[in-house]
Design a protein around this motif. Structure first.
Motif, PDB file in Angstrom:
ATOM      1  N   ALA A 196       0.825  -1.208   0.000  1.00  0.00           N
ATOM      2  CA  ALA A 196       0.000   0.000   0.000  1.00  0.00           C
ATOM      3  C   ALA A 196       0.861   1.260   0.000  1.00  0.00           C
ATOM      4  CB  ALA A 196      -0.930  -0.003   1.209  1.00  0.00           C
ATOM      5  N   THR A 197       1.919   1.252   0.776  1.00  0.00           N
ATOM      6  CA  THR A 197       2.825   2.398   0.821  1.00  0.00           C
ATOM      7  C   THR A 197       3.441   2.661  -0.541  1.00  0.00           C
ATOM      8  OG1 THR A 197       3.311   2.036   3.152  1.00  0.00           O
ATOM      9  CG2 THR A 197       4.919   3.313   1.892  1.00  0.00           C
ATOM     10  N   GLU A 198       3.910   1.594  -1.194  1.00  0.00           N
ATOM     11  CA  GLU A 198       4.525   1.755  -2.514  1.00  0.00           C
ATOM     12  C   GLU A 198       3.523   2.265  -3.545  1.00  0.00           C
ATOM     13  OE1 GLU A 198       7.735   1.664  -3.686  1.00  0.00           O
ATOM     14  OE2 GLU A 198       8.067   1.730  -1.533  1.00  0.00           O
ATOM     15  N   PHE A 199       2.301   1.764  -3.492  1.00  0.00           N
ATOM     16  CA  PHE A 199       1.288   2.250  -4.434  1.00  0.00           C
ATOM     17  C   PHE A 199       0.962   3.711  -4.173  1.00  0.00           C
ATOM     18  CE2 PHE A 199       0.607  -2.035  -5.911  1.00  0.00           C
ATOM     19  CZ  PHE A 199       0.134  -1.850  -7.203  1.00  0.00           C
ATOM     20  N   GLY A 200       1.030   4.130  -2.911  1.00  0.00           N
ATOM     21  CA  GLY A 200       0.797   5.530  -2.590  1.00  0.00           C
ATOM     22  C   GLY A 200       1.959   6.425  -2.994  1.00  0.00           C
ATOM     23  N   ASP A 201       3.177   5.955  -2.777  1.00  0.00           N
ATOM     24  CA  ASP A 201       4.370   6.758  -3.044  1.00  0.00           C
ATOM     25  C   ASP A 201       4.820   6.722  -4.508  1.00  0.00           C
ATOM     26  OD1 ASP A 201       4.407   7.325  -0.339  1.00  0.00           O
ATOM     27  OD2 ASP A 201       6.082   5.964   0.118  1.00  0.00           O
ATOM     28  N   HIS A 202       4.705   5.568  -5.139  1.00  0.00           N
ATOM     29  CA  HIS A 202       5.214   5.377  -6.509  1.00  0.00           C
ATOM     30  C   HIS A 202       4.226   4.554  -7.330  1.00  0.00           C
ATOM     31  CE1 HIS A 202       9.016   6.716  -4.779  1.00  0.00           C
ATOM     32  NE2 HIS A 202       8.882   5.784  -3.853  1.00  0.00           N
ATOM     33  N   PRO A 203       3.033   5.090  -7.606  1.00  0.00           N
ATOM     34  CA  PRO A 203       1.992   4.278  -8.264  1.00  0.00           C
ATOM     35  C   PRO A 203       2.395   3.708  -9.620  1.00  0.00           C
ATOM     36  CG  PRO A 203       1.340   6.598  -8.178  1.00  0.00           C
ATOM     37  CD  PRO A 203       2.586   6.458  -7.361  1.00  0.00           C
TER      38      PRO A 203
ATOM     39  N   CYS B 274       5.414   2.884 -10.814  1.00  0.00           N
ATOM     40  CA  CYS B 274       6.365   1.781 -10.623  1.00  0.00           C
ATOM     41  C   CYS B 274       5.686   0.590  -9.957  1.00  0.00           C
ATOM     42  CB  CYS B 274       7.533   2.237  -9.761  1.00  0.00           C
ATOM     43  SG  CYS B 274       8.568   3.486 -10.546  1.00  0.00           S
ATOM     44  N   ALA B 275       4.805   0.864  -9.014  1.00  0.00           N
ATOM     45  CA  ALA B 275       4.132  -0.214  -8.284  1.00  0.00           C
ATOM     46  C   ALA B 275       3.242  -1.045  -9.203  1.00  0.00           C
ATOM     47  CB  ALA B 275       3.322   0.365  -7.121  1.00  0.00           C
ATOM     48  N   VAL B 276       2.563  -0.395 -10.119  1.00  0.00           N
ATOM     49  CA  VAL B 276       1.703  -1.123 -11.058  1.00  0.00           C
ATOM     50  C   VAL B 276       2.554  -2.045 -11.929  1.00  0.00           C
ATOM     51  CG1 VAL B 276       0.202  -0.880 -13.082  1.00  0.00           C
ATOM     52  CG2 VAL B 276      -0.178   0.546 -11.064  1.00  0.00           C
ATOM     53  N   ARG B 277       3.662  -1.531 -12.437  1.00  0.00           N
ATOM     54  CA  ARG B 277       4.548  -2.365 -13.268  1.00  0.00           C
ATOM     55  C   ARG B 277       5.105  -3.540 -12.462  1.00  0.00           C
ATOM     56  NH1 ARG B 277       6.181   2.698 -15.114  1.00  0.00           N
ATOM     57  NH2 ARG B 277       8.079   2.662 -13.853  1.00  0.00           N
TER      58      ARG B 277
END
Length: 82
Positions: A50-57, A59-62
């Motif tokens: 969740a943190t990564e999707f919030g901070d770097h959406p 990159c997180a999706v990839r």
């Protein structure tokens, strides 16, 4: 139940240090998933994702797409022959 296991494995692999460029084999993926679950627990893995999707959406999706590709065949139900 299988969906829950797949989701947990995906979150655990996502938070691992394995990168797509590592071209990990099945054993490496399984070890990384186990290590991250033991280190962070299921809630901790979910929180890190969740943190990564919030901070770097972007990159997180990839990364999550890559994770799901890696887990195909690793976390899959086995057919039962009757």
């Amino acid at each position: 139940m299988i969906s829950i296991v797949k989701d947990l494995a995906a979150e655990a692999l996502f938070v691992s240090t394995i990168q797509p460029s590592d071209c990990p084999n099945t054993t490496t993926v399984e070890q990384a998933v186990t290590a991250m679950i033991l280190l962070h627990g299921s809630d901790g893995c979910a929180a890190e994702v969740a943190t990564e999707f919030g901070d770097h959406p972007d990159c997180a999706v990839r990364r999550m797409n890559w994770v799901h590709e890696e887990l195909t065949g690793v976390v899959a139900p086995t057919s039962v022959l009757t």
